[in-house]
Structure formats: structure tokens, C-alpha cells
Design a protein around this motif. Structure first.
Motif, mmCIF file in Angstrom:
data_model
loop_
_atom_site.group_PDB
_atom_site.id
_atom_site.type_symbol
_atom_site.label_atom_id
_atom_site.label_comp_id
_atom_site.label_asym_id
_atom_site.label_seq_id
_atom_site.Cartn_x
_atom_site.Cartn_y
_atom_site.Cartn_z
ATOM 1 N N GLU A 1 -16.362 0.947 35.528
ATOM 2 C CA GLU A 1 -15.867 -0.071 35.718
ATOM 3 C C GLU A 1 -17.148 -0.726 35.021
ATOM 4 O OE1 GLU A 1 -12.769 -0.963 36.079
ATOM 5 O OE2 GLU A 1 -12.099 1.758 36.485
ATOM 6 N N ILE A 2 -16.972 -1.952 35.162
ATOM 7 C CA ILE A 2 -18.385 -2.949 35.349
ATOM 8 C C ILE A 2 -19.241 -3.039 35.941
ATOM 9 C CG2 ILE A 2 -19.270 -5.326 34.153
ATOM 10 C CD1 ILE A 2 -17.149 -4.957 32.289
ATOM 11 N N ILE A 3 -19.980 -2.620 36.241
ATOM 12 C CA ILE A 3 -20.433 -3.184 38.059
ATOM 13 C C ILE A 3 -21.234 -4.383 37.761
ATOM 14 C CG2 ILE A 3 -23.050 -2.782 39.465
ATOM 15 C CD1 ILE A 3 -21.797 0.456 38.330
ATOM 16 N N LYS A 4 -21.573 -5.522 38.545
ATOM 17 C CA LYS A 4 -21.132 -7.303 38.317
ATOM 18 C C LYS A 4 -22.026 -7.256 40.038
ATOM 19 C CE LYS A 4 -16.165 -7.847 36.572
ATOM 20 N NZ LYS A 4 -15.476 -8.437 36.689
ATOM 21 N N PRO A 5 -23.127 -7.623 39.811
ATOM 22 C CA PRO A 5 -23.597 -9.187 39.861
ATOM 23 C C PRO A 5 -22.941 -9.393 41.176
ATOM 24 C CG PRO A 5 -25.306 -9.405 37.754
ATOM 25 C CD PRO A 5 -23.895 -8.389 38.315
ATOM 26 N N GLY A 6 -23.139 -8.870 42.673
ATOM 27 C CA GLY A 6 -22.896 -9.249 43.623
ATOM 28 C C GLY A 6 -22.086 -9.007 44.694
ATOM 29 N N MET A 7 -21.732 -7.628 44.202
ATOM 30 C CA MET A 7 -20.727 -6.827 44.974
ATOM 31 C C MET A 7 -21.279 -6.531 45.971
ATOM 32 S SD MET A 7 -19.138 -4.494 41.724
ATOM 33 C CE MET A 7 -17.223 -4.862 40.105
ATOM 34 N N PRO A 8 -20.579 -5.844 46.733
ATOM 35 C CA PRO A 8 -21.131 -5.330 47.852
ATOM 36 C C PRO A 8 -20.952 -3.869 47.537
ATOM 37 C CG PRO A 8 -19.150 -6.222 48.993
ATOM 38 C CD PRO A 8 -19.217 -6.674 46.946
ATOM 39 N N VAL A 9 -22.372 -2.686 48.887
ATOM 40 C CA VAL A 9 -22.484 -1.620 48.155
ATOM 41 C C VAL A 9 -22.174 -1.346 49.719
ATOM 42 C CG1 VAL A 9 -23.991 -0.169 47.885
ATOM 43 C CG2 VAL A 9 -24.093 -2.139 46.991
ATOM 44 N N TYR A 10 -21.522 0.052 49.781
ATOM 45 C CA TYR A 10 -21.435 0.170 51.110
ATOM 46 C C TYR A 10 -21.939 1.922 51.388
ATOM 47 C CZ TYR A 10 -17.594 -2.896 50.621
ATOM 48 O OH TYR A 10 -16.842 -3.949 50.698
ATOM 49 N N PRO A 11 -22.849 2.132 52.373
ATOM 50 C CA PRO A 11 -22.423 4.102 52.463
ATOM 51 C C PRO A 11 -21.613 4.845 52.658
ATOM 52 C CG PRO A 11 -22.906 2.994 54.932
ATOM 53 C CD PRO A 11 -22.452 1.677 53.890
ATOM 54 N N ALA A 12 -22.036 6.097 51.925
ATOM 55 C CA ALA A 12 -20.992 6.545 51.873
ATOM 56 C C ALA A 12 -21.269 7.783 52.887
ATOM 57 C CB ALA A 12 -21.142 7.149 50.752
ATOM 58 N N SER A 13 -19.712 7.769 53.670
ATOM 59 C CA SER A 13 -19.178 8.170 55.085
ATOM 60 C C SER A 13 -19.741 9.607 55.072
ATOM 61 C CB SER A 13 -18.358 7.792 55.498
ATOM 62 O OG SER A 13 -17.068 7.873 55.188
ATOM 63 N N ASP A 14 -19.711 10.172 56.168
ATOM 64 C CA ASP A 14 -19.675 11.568 56.494
ATOM 65 C C ASP A 14 -18.421 12.268 55.394
ATOM 66 O OD1 ASP A 14 -22.046 11.466 56.994
ATOM 67 O OD2 ASP A 14 -21.874 12.838 59.123
#
Ligand code: ATP
Length: 510
Positions: free
Chosen positions: A101-114
Motif C-alpha cells: 500500500e501507499i503510505i501517505k503523509p498525514g496518516m495517523p500512526v498507532y502503537p501496536a498493542s500487546d
């Protein structure tokens, strides 16, 4: 929970299909090696933070100390913290598939949960070996036993935790009923019959020693041991040449041994061999005399019984071949005997279960370009063994000094701390699983922390190897405690009251 509450940053700048960068807030707790994810079209794309950069326009590298001091005291800052993350793949049924997939500026990033990570680092119970956990949380990391089909290398500098890691894998394999052979040149594994509590650990573990062994531990230290002996008359002339370290090019000595065999008339035991040698023409006898002296020196290994494959190979059985105290070529010879007999029974399907062969100090058995029998056998197993169910675990602190083909046949690697640049290069060249980013982390790993890559894990990980259940041999010497003991000994020797006490003991009251 709302997405906005969870996110830790936003994608910025230029990104590729293999890597993305994102800005995080100033008070973020995120650390290097942690996992993050992006949501792209309802799919979860997982990344691992390889680098965190912090920069400031205001306090730039052209400014002097006084100016920075002023700014710092005002509490003003314009820091930007940027994380660089590699893309590991998109999550699909607990596995990682390639993400395009294309990764676009502005996309939110989340911490991977346990919870997400636990899914990625586990396998179903039957195929999983419990190796440890991620360093910063409680996520357990398992290895996939099927991944061992394509051999494993455990690489690290000395003292970084190779034997510890190998023992943990042996413990896990034993629980699965595996057949294990360990070539152990420094008696690192001879105490594994005992648990860390000193109590008995497993029925399945046996330690084999030759009567020659003058290794670091006595038989009493180790407990029950099995003798690895050979009946001389069971040996072929080529075996005898191997034991006498007569290599392929030594044509004179080879023909002298063949000659002795032709002339032997008695029981074909060691005495017969030595007596026949003495009747050789004086010139031949002189040439081989040194080798005969060696045979006499090691005569104790020749007994009435030849230790055979049924003694050391069986389902759920782990046999530690303690080679400590042996010259390398004798260790080579014994190891060759063991591995070639395993190869034969696996080739003929006489033994149907998979066999896991751990080779400690593998660089001494199979150095680059070596043509010895043991080196040829290890290369053969590395190349074809997996077809017959023989799987290698190659352990070395000198990845640059082991045959490169053997190393590159290992499709999985567990790499602990390595600081030597030539060893780092050898590791980098040996496998496509290892990226430059992973290599950068090698010198900073703590003892017992490892980078695990290849078929044994679903994605590369830095793992804290779990505690051992079995007792260690060959741990580091406690220098501090021994020096304390030495000082105490010297103090007592010079202490007048101790001297008086000793004199009194010797002479009685006077
Ligand atoms: N994961 C771990 N947890 C706790 N202690 C560890 C761990 N790994 C290693 N150690 C300890 O670090 C020391 C060195 O470990 P180990 O003997 O396995 O290193 P090594 O790389 O095999 O060293 P050598 O090359 O000298 O044999 C030992 O005292 C061991 O108990």
C-alpha cells in the motif's frame, strides 16, 4: 476508545513501500525497537521503529554553548521528534503478508498493542518453542519448530549468551520429544540433567565422554556419564588414519598404515597393530613412530565395546558429546563418527524422527575451505540434511571464520551482541534476512538480548531470551569473588595470630 486518543503520531515527508517516517509528540514514551501500526483500507500494516531522531531549528548545530544555555534556561523549545520505521507487513490471520500500500503523509500512526503483538509472536502450542519476550513488555515470543527445518545459526561474541540461548532451545525441543545431539567442545551443556534448583531435570539427557577427557569438570562433577569407547578391531584402516591425524596428502604414512593392516595376523586389536608396526622395515617404522606413540597415549579409548548410534540416538533423547580436553583433530574424529552414523540412519530411513544437531564452536569443525571429514560431513548436512530430517543449529562466536556456505544454508539466525566489524560483515553477507538497520543494533544489545530473524519467527524481533530451566556449565568465572578469596588467603598467611595458631597446631602448647 477513539482513534484520536490512541494515535502516537502522523506520517510525514517521503515514504516508501519498505519504510515510513512519522512525527511524534514531545512527551511520547515510544522507544526504539517498539512496534507501531497504520490502518490502511481496513488493514493493519505493522512497522518496527528502527531509529528516533530529534531535531531543532532554534538550537541548531551552528550555535555556541552560551546561546544554547540561554535558550535552554527559557524553557523554549522547537524540537521535532521523528521515528523511522521499517514496514514488516500487513496482518492477516495472525501472520504477516507483504504490504504494497501507499503510505501517505498525514496518516495517523498507532502503537501496536500487546494483543496484536502476541498474535504475531505466537504459534499454535504444538509448533511453538518458548524462547523469551520482547524487552519492553510482557509479550511472549515463540519460535516455530518448523522453521528449524532449514537450519539455525546462533551467532554472538563470547559471553553474549550463545550457550544460554542454545540451552533454552534444547529444553523446549526436549519438551516436544525431539532427538538431540550436541557437539560440546567446552563442556557447556554437561549439567543440563540438573534443573536450576539442583534437582533432576530430565530422564532424556545423557552425557558421553571418552576415557581421555581431561576437560574442565570431573566425572564426579557431572554425575552419571556414559563412556564413548571404541573397539579397535571395529575400526577400518581409514578410521585409524583419522584417529592418527593422517590427512589425505600424507601418502607415505597412508601406505604404511595400509601395509600394517595387510600384515596383521592376530586379533586386529591395538596390540596387534602396534606389534605389526614394530616389525616394519626400520625406515618405515621411524616415519610412523610419532603417530604410534600418540596411539599408545590414547589407548584408554580402545575398550571392548564400540559406542554406537543406538546408545546416543532415540526419540526424546538428548546426547551431549563432551569433547572437552581433546585435541581438535580427535574431537573432529569423534564428531565425524557420530554425525556420519546419524546421516546413514536418516538416509536409509532406519530412524524416522527428526534429529537436531547442535554444533558449539562450529568454526573449529568447519572453517573456510576445510577438507576434513567432519567439515565435509557438516557441509553435506547443511546442504542436504533437511531432506532427510537432520537439522543443524550452528553456534559460533566467529561468524567470519566459519565456512560461508554452511552459514548461508542457515535460514534463521539468532544474533546476540557482536561488536567486531569483520564478524558483523560476515553476518550481513550470510543472510538476506538481516538488514543494515538490524546490524546497527548488534553492538548495543545487552547480554541475553537477541535479534531473531528468518523462518523461525513471523517477523524480525529483538527478544530477551528467557531464563534457563537447566543448570549451566561453563558460565563466566566470578573474578571478583575469586580475587576476594585470594586476598583473604594472603591476609591469613601474613596474620601473626594465624601464624601463632598454625605453629601451635604443629608443635603443641609450648
Ligand atoms: N538470557 C539470559 N538471561 C540471563 N542470563 C544470561 C542470559 N544469557 C546469558 N546469560 C548469562 O551470561 C553469561 C554468558 O552467557 P553464555 O555462557 O551463554 O555466553 P556465550 O556467548 O555462550 O559465551 P562463551 O562464548 O564464552 O561460551 C552466563 O553467566 C549466562 O548465565
Amino acid at each position: 476508545m477513539q482513534e484520536s486518543e490512541l494515535k502516537i503520531g502522523y506520517i510525514i515527508g517521503e515514504n516508501t513501500s519498505g519504510r515510513f517516517q512519522f512525527v511524534i509528540s514531545d512527551d511520547s514514551n515510544i522507544k526504539k525497537w517498539e512496534y507501531v501500526y497504520l490502518k490502511i483500507k481496513n488493514e493493519i500494516v505493522i512497522g518496527r521503529i528502527e531509529e528516533i531522531k530529534s531535531k531543532s531549528e532554534l538550537m541548531n548545530d551552528g550555535m555556541d554553548y552560551q546561546s544554547i544555555d540561554k535558550y535552554a534556561k527559557t524553557g523554549m523549545n522547537d524540537f521535532v521528534n521523528i521515528c523511522i520505521s521499517t514496514i514488516l507487513g500487513k496482518l492477516k490471520d495472525g501472520y504477516l503478508a507483504q504490504s504494497r500500500e501507499i503510505i501517505k503523509p498525514g496518516m495517523p500512526v498507532y502503537p501496536a498493542s500487546d494483543e496484536i503483538l502476541q498474535k504475531v509472536f505466537s504459534f499454535n502450542t504444538e509448533e511453538s518453542l518458548n524462547i523469551g519476550s520482547l524487552p519492553d513488555n510482557n509479550v511472549n515470543v515463540s519460535l516455530n519448530v518448523n522453521g528449524l527445518r532449514r537450519h539455525l545459526a546462533i551467532l554472538a561474541q563470547t559471553g553474549a549468551g550463545k550457550s544460554h540461548t542454545a540451552s533454552v532451545i534444547m529444553e523446549e525441543l526436549l519438551k516436544k520429544g525431539a532427538s538431540i545431539i550436541v557437539l560440546d567442545p567446552h563442556a557447556d551443556y554437561v549439567f543440563m540433567k540438573k534443573g536450576v534448583d539442583g534437582k533432576f531435570y530430565s530422564e532424556g539427557i545423557s552425557v558421553f565422554r571418552t576415557p581421555l577427557s581431561t576437560g574442565r569438570y570431573t566425572n564426579n562433577d557431572v554425575g552419571i556419564i556414559n563412556n564413548f569407547t571404541i573397539r579397535f578391531s571395529d575400526l577400518t584402516p581409514d578410521d585409524v588414519k583419522g584417529i592418527m591425524d593422517i590427512k589425505e596428502g600424507y601418502t607415505n604414512l597412508i601406505s604404511i598404515v595400509d601395509d600394517i593392516y595387510k600384515k596383521m595376523k592376530g586379533k586386529k586389536d591395538l596390540n596387534d597393530f602396534l606389534e605389526t608396526a614394530e616389525s616394519l622395515p626400520a625406515e618405515d617404522y621411524k616415519k610412523i613412530k610419532g603417530r604410534l606413540t600418540f596411539l599408545k597415549k590414547i589407548k584408554d579409548i580402545f575398550q571392548d565395546y564400540t559406542t554406537g548410534i543406538n546408545d546416543y540416538l532415540g526419540p526424546g533423547k538428548m546426547s551431549v558429546m563432551d569433547l572437552s580436553g581433546m585435541d581438535q583433530f580427535l574431537a573432529n574424529y569423534f564428531s565425524y563418527r557420530v554425525l556420519s552414523s546419524i546421516y546413514d540412519v536418516k538416509l536409509s530411513s532406519e530412524f524416522k524422527y527428526p534429529v537436531f544437531v547442535f554444533i558449539e564452536e562450529a568454526h573449529n569443525f568447519v572453517p573456510p575451505r576445510s577438507n576434513s571429514n567432519i567439515a565435509k560431513m557438516i557441509k553435506k548436512i547443511a546442504g542436504e540434511g533437511r531432506k532427510f530430517g537432520i537439522f543443524l543449529v550452528v553456534i559460533t562466536q566467529r561468524p567470519g571464520k566459519i565456512d560461508a556456505d554452511v552459514l548461508s544454508q542457515c535460514n534463521s539466525q539468532i544474533i546476540l551482541r557482536v561488536t567486531n566489524p569483520s564478524d558483523q560483515n560476515a553476518i550481513l553477507e550470510s543472510s538476506e534476512n538481516i538488514t543494515g538497520y538490524l546490524m546497527e543494533d548488534l553492538p548495543s544489545l545487552d547480554t541475553g538480548e537477541a535479534i531473531i530473524v528468518g523462518e523461525i519467527v513471523k517477523m524480525p524481533a529483538v527478544v530477551k531470551i528467557r531464563n534457563r530451566e537447566t543448570m549451566a556449565g561453563g558460565s563466566d568465572i566470578d573474578v571478583i569473588a575469586l580475587l576476594r578469596e585470594a586476598r583473604e588467603e594472603v591476609r591469613k598467611k601474613n596474620d601473626p595470630s594465624e601464624i601463632r595458631k598454625k605453629t601451635k597446631d604443629l608443635l603443641g602448647e609450648f
